[in-house]
Design a protein around this motif. Structure first.
Motif, short mmCIF file in Angstrom:
data_model
loop_
_atom_site.label_atom_id
_atom_site.label_comp_id
_atom_site.label_asym_id
_atom_site.label_seq_id
_atom_site.Cartn_x
_atom_site.Cartn_y
_atom_site.Cartn_z
N ARG A 144 0.88 -1.17 0.00
CA ARG A 144 0.00 0.00 0.00
C ARG A 144 0.91 1.21 0.00
O ARG A 144 1.57 1.51 0.99
N GLU A 157 -5.04 -5.19 -8.13
CA GLU A 157 -4.40 -5.59 -6.88
C GLU A 157 -4.80 -4.63 -5.76
O GLU A 157 -3.98 -4.26 -4.92
N ASN A 158 -6.06 -4.23 -5.77
CA ASN A 158 -6.60 -3.33 -4.74
C ASN A 158 -5.88 -1.99 -4.70
O ASN A 158 -5.81 -1.35 -3.64
N ASP A 207 -5.34 -1.37 -9.90
CA ASP A 207 -6.63 -1.61 -9.24
C ASP A 207 -6.95 -3.10 -9.18
O ASP A 207 -7.70 -3.53 -8.31
#
Length: 105
Positions: A21, A37-38, A35
């Motif tokens: 992140r 992969e979050n 996106d």
């Protein structure tokens, strides 16, 4: 770039994949495909673990640069590596291979 490790998995090629992140200051390196992969950045630490995939065994046997450790989930880190678009995975941005990483406070 800097960010926090949020997930980790081991691939058959001996490369831990760690989803990062990304901190706000580093977000410009992401592509819309991240996106998938979050919204996270994938980092790959090549040849860190003996590979199961036959095509990676020979490559890793000659690699003397494998890093000794991978970040753990929850760690805030600084990481450097080759910035690439993974055309086999939706063209998301990743660091592959990782050259070095360190834990941040």
């Amino acid at each position: 770039m800097t960010g926090t490790a949020v997930t980790s998995s081991i691939e058959t090629d001996g490369a831990p994949h760690v989803d990062i992140r990304v901190d706000e200051a580093s977000r410009a390196i992401l592509f819309p495909a991240n996106d998938f992969e979050n919204g996270d950045l994938i980092i790959e630490l090549v040849c860190q673990i003996p590979p199961l995939a036959a095509d990676a065994v020979r490559v890793c046997a000659g690699d003397g640069t494998a890093l000794a450790t991978a970040p753990t989930v929850g760690q805030h880190i600084s990481v450097e590596g080759r910035y690439v678009l993974d055309l086999q995975h939706h063209s998301w941005a990743e660091l592959h291979p990782v050259y070095r990483w360190s834990a941040l406070p």
